[in-house]
Design a protein around this motif. Sequence first.
Motif, short mmCIF file in Angstrom:
data_model
loop_
_atom_site.label_atom_id
_atom_site.label_comp_id
_atom_site.label_asym_id
_atom_site.label_seq_id
_atom_site.Cartn_x
_atom_site.Cartn_y
_atom_site.Cartn_z
N ILE A 1 38.22 24.62 41.98
CA ILE A 1 37.49 25.79 42.47
C ILE A 1 36.77 26.49 41.33
N ALA A 2 37.46 26.61 40.18
CA ALA A 2 36.84 27.26 39.02
C ALA A 2 35.65 26.48 38.51
N SER A 3 35.72 25.14 38.63
CA SER A 3 34.59 24.32 38.15
C SER A 3 33.35 24.49 39.00
N LEU A 4 33.53 24.97 40.25
CA LEU A 4 32.37 25.17 41.11
C LEU A 4 31.59 26.42 40.73
N VAL A 5 32.23 27.35 40.02
CA VAL A 5 31.55 28.59 39.62
C VAL A 5 30.73 28.32 38.36
N PRO A 6 29.44 28.60 38.37
CA PRO A 6 28.60 28.35 37.20
C PRO A 6 29.11 29.13 35.99
N GLU A 7 28.93 28.56 34.80
CA GLU A 7 29.37 29.22 33.58
C GLU A 7 28.46 30.37 33.19
N ASP A 8 27.21 30.34 33.62
CA ASP A 8 26.27 31.40 33.29
C ASP A 8 26.73 32.71 33.94
N SER A 9 27.03 33.71 33.12
CA SER A 9 27.57 34.97 33.64
C SER A 9 26.58 35.73 34.50
N SER A 10 25.28 35.45 34.36
CA SER A 10 24.27 36.14 35.17
C SER A 10 23.89 35.35 36.41
N HIS A 11 24.58 34.24 36.68
CA HIS A 11 24.30 33.45 37.88
C HIS A 11 24.64 34.27 39.13
N PRO A 12 23.85 34.13 40.21
CA PRO A 12 24.12 34.92 41.42
C PRO A 12 25.54 34.78 41.95
N ALA A 13 26.14 33.59 41.81
CA ALA A 13 27.52 33.41 42.29
C ALA A 13 28.49 34.28 41.50
N GLN A 14 28.32 34.32 40.17
CA GLN A 14 29.20 35.16 39.36
C GLN A 14 28.94 36.64 39.61
N VAL A 15 27.68 37.00 39.78
CA VAL A 15 27.35 38.39 40.10
C VAL A 15 28.03 38.82 41.40
N ALA A 16 27.97 37.95 42.40
CA ALA A 16 28.58 38.27 43.69
C ALA A 16 30.10 38.38 43.58
N LEU A 17 30.73 37.48 42.81
CA LEU A 17 32.18 37.53 42.66
C LEU A 17 32.62 38.81 41.96
N ARG A 18 31.93 39.17 40.87
CA ARG A 18 32.32 40.39 40.15
C ARG A 18 32.07 41.63 41.01
N THR A 19 30.96 41.64 41.74
CA THR A 19 30.66 42.78 42.59
C THR A 19 31.71 42.94 43.68
N TYR A 20 32.07 41.83 44.32
CA TYR A 20 33.05 41.90 45.40
C TYR A 20 34.41 42.36 44.89
N ALA A 21 34.82 41.81 43.74
CA ALA A 21 36.13 42.20 43.18
C ALA A 21 36.15 43.68 42.80
N LEU A 22 35.08 44.16 42.17
CA LEU A 22 35.03 45.56 41.74
C LEU A 22 34.99 46.50 42.95
N CYS A 23 34.14 46.18 43.92
CA CYS A 23 34.01 47.05 45.09
C CYS A 23 35.28 47.03 45.95
N LEU A 24 35.94 45.87 46.01
CA LEU A 24 37.17 45.79 46.79
C LEU A 24 38.25 46.66 46.17
N SER A 25 38.32 46.67 44.84
CA SER A 25 39.32 47.53 44.19
C SER A 25 39.01 49.00 44.40
N LEU A 26 37.73 49.36 44.49
CA LEU A 26 37.34 50.76 44.67
C LEU A 26 37.55 51.24 46.10
N SER A 27 37.55 50.33 47.06
CA SER A 27 37.66 50.73 48.46
C SER A 27 39.05 50.52 49.04
N VAL A 28 39.69 49.39 48.70
CA VAL A 28 40.98 49.07 49.30
C VAL A 28 42.11 49.92 48.71
N VAL A 29 42.12 50.05 47.39
CA VAL A 29 43.23 50.78 46.73
C VAL A 29 43.34 52.22 47.24
N PRO A 30 42.24 53.02 47.26
CA PRO A 30 42.38 54.39 47.81
C PRO A 30 42.80 54.41 49.27
#
Length: 562
Positions: free
Chosen positions: A13-42
């Motif tokens: 699964i990790a190999s499917l994620v592009p290594e380029d940190s600015s790739h749209p897939a990585q951007v989406a993963l970081r955005t989802y993780a950050l927003c989920l922590s901001l909404s679910v935890v409270p």
Amino acid sequence: MEGRRASALLHRIASLVPEDSSHPAQVALRTYALCLSLSVVPSLIPFITSPKKHSKTALRRVLAREFGLGGFAFSVTLALGGGSLIRELWQALDVLGPDADSPATAAALRLRAWISGLKLSSAHKTFVSNVISSSAGLLLLQAGRSRSKNSVSPSKEPSASRTLDLTLLLLVRAVDAAVQSFVAKKSGSRRESDAVHSGRRPQTATERLASSLKRESMRMQIDSLVFWACSARIMWCFFYEPQKLPRSYVKWINTLAGLDPRLLEALRVIRAKKWSYRTGSPSHSHLLTTYAQDLGHPAAWGDPSILPAYGGAQADKVWKELGLTTRAGVGGLPCQIVHGGVGSSLGLQHSCTANSGLRGAKVLLEAIAIYLPVQFLPVILTRPKSLLYPGRVLESLLGALRSATFLATFVTSYWYSVCLTRSLVFARLFPFISHDFWDSPYGCVMAGCLVCGSSIWIENGRRRGEMALYVLPRAVRACLPDAWVRSGNFGVRMAERLTFVLSLSSLLTAASHHPHALRGLSRWGLRFVLRGPTVVFWQKTDPSATKPAETQPEISISKQEN
């Protein structure tokens, strides 16, 4: 065996994620993780702290809302990650080679030719991409919030949009980015990077220092002015229109102010002209008579039909009849009632100076207890060895003391301004003006609201910016007509959507092309999402060694300001 299979699956699964940190897939993963922590935890805090008060059905409803397609995390991911994907496709279109045998390629080439005629710059393309994705993300978020609201409370009473606070937050941050860009241009801070791009002579060390000092001075002046104006509006709304403020704001200010609800209600009925020193108040006279009795004073001290409306000799005659000797020359409510008994144990309940000073001292001690952990906890977690140096410890202590002094001065200056207006100076200078004015929204309360925000000059210059950006969205909301905001008509919805889309698109474009215009949480959050954890404070190597030459000036500015 199962452990090896699981490890192999995770590796795949990790190999499917592009290594380029600015790739749209990585951007989406970081955005989802950050927003989920901001909404679910409270959302889960009430279930953790009081599990018996909340049912499993409510928990499932919260989880379904936050993890659903209309949830905050997925909607914001669509808005941010979608823009990155569109921009990636746009770049692929720019380098697409001719292939006459493919109808799809031919159509793409025609589209590229049409776009080329528009002569859009790289920043314009980024902005358009983000406009498209932001529009889709907002519509999805609003649809999800609307379903959630109807499932919890199917009331048809008009209410403000549930995404309005987020929209105002983005608007404030976008305007701040434009202001910071303007400040950098006026102060000469942009000339260094412009000189590198254009080949002109770069600034000398002296010129860079001078432009940096000028930029910081302009920033601090703007931040201080914004905080002063916002705090004045918020404080005024606390007294007269608390429904325009979040409950947390009202609760916090009320804790600092230490006002009895009856005194607040008296101020509001004075504004509504239902409580007057000149005409009395048959329906509300009990408000302050009972309050005066609770403080140990005669009930007549809180009766507007008995208290003198004007100062001068007539007021002194009334005070003599009431047995009050500490308010000669002025009318209105006695200071003992306004002060709420502060200083009574010292026999100073009549003293305006003691009232302000004791309130400020109390806030100072409470604020120190709050700010000390705020100053030392980050140091303990990130740089514990620095506590071995007395200079660093003293710097943190002074920082906590400075922030606490700011808050104490905020409270002290408000109370003393009130007393200066209605008792010590202005009411004495103009005894012919009724205390219906001095105790009105445009008398002592307005004076206190206008003065207290100036205490921001005590605070650290860097903190002023974040404090101004923290209070500005609520001040903007407090300035909007409440009936218009709650109407929910087509004009309100379109105005909010347009504001949301343009603000978020501007911020994302600035993060990609003009990062020097962002600061604080905006800079960290967007750069983390768009470029990954190899920037800002996560950076372990010299960015100039891996970045192209043309981006070096922006990164150096980022490191200097952070």
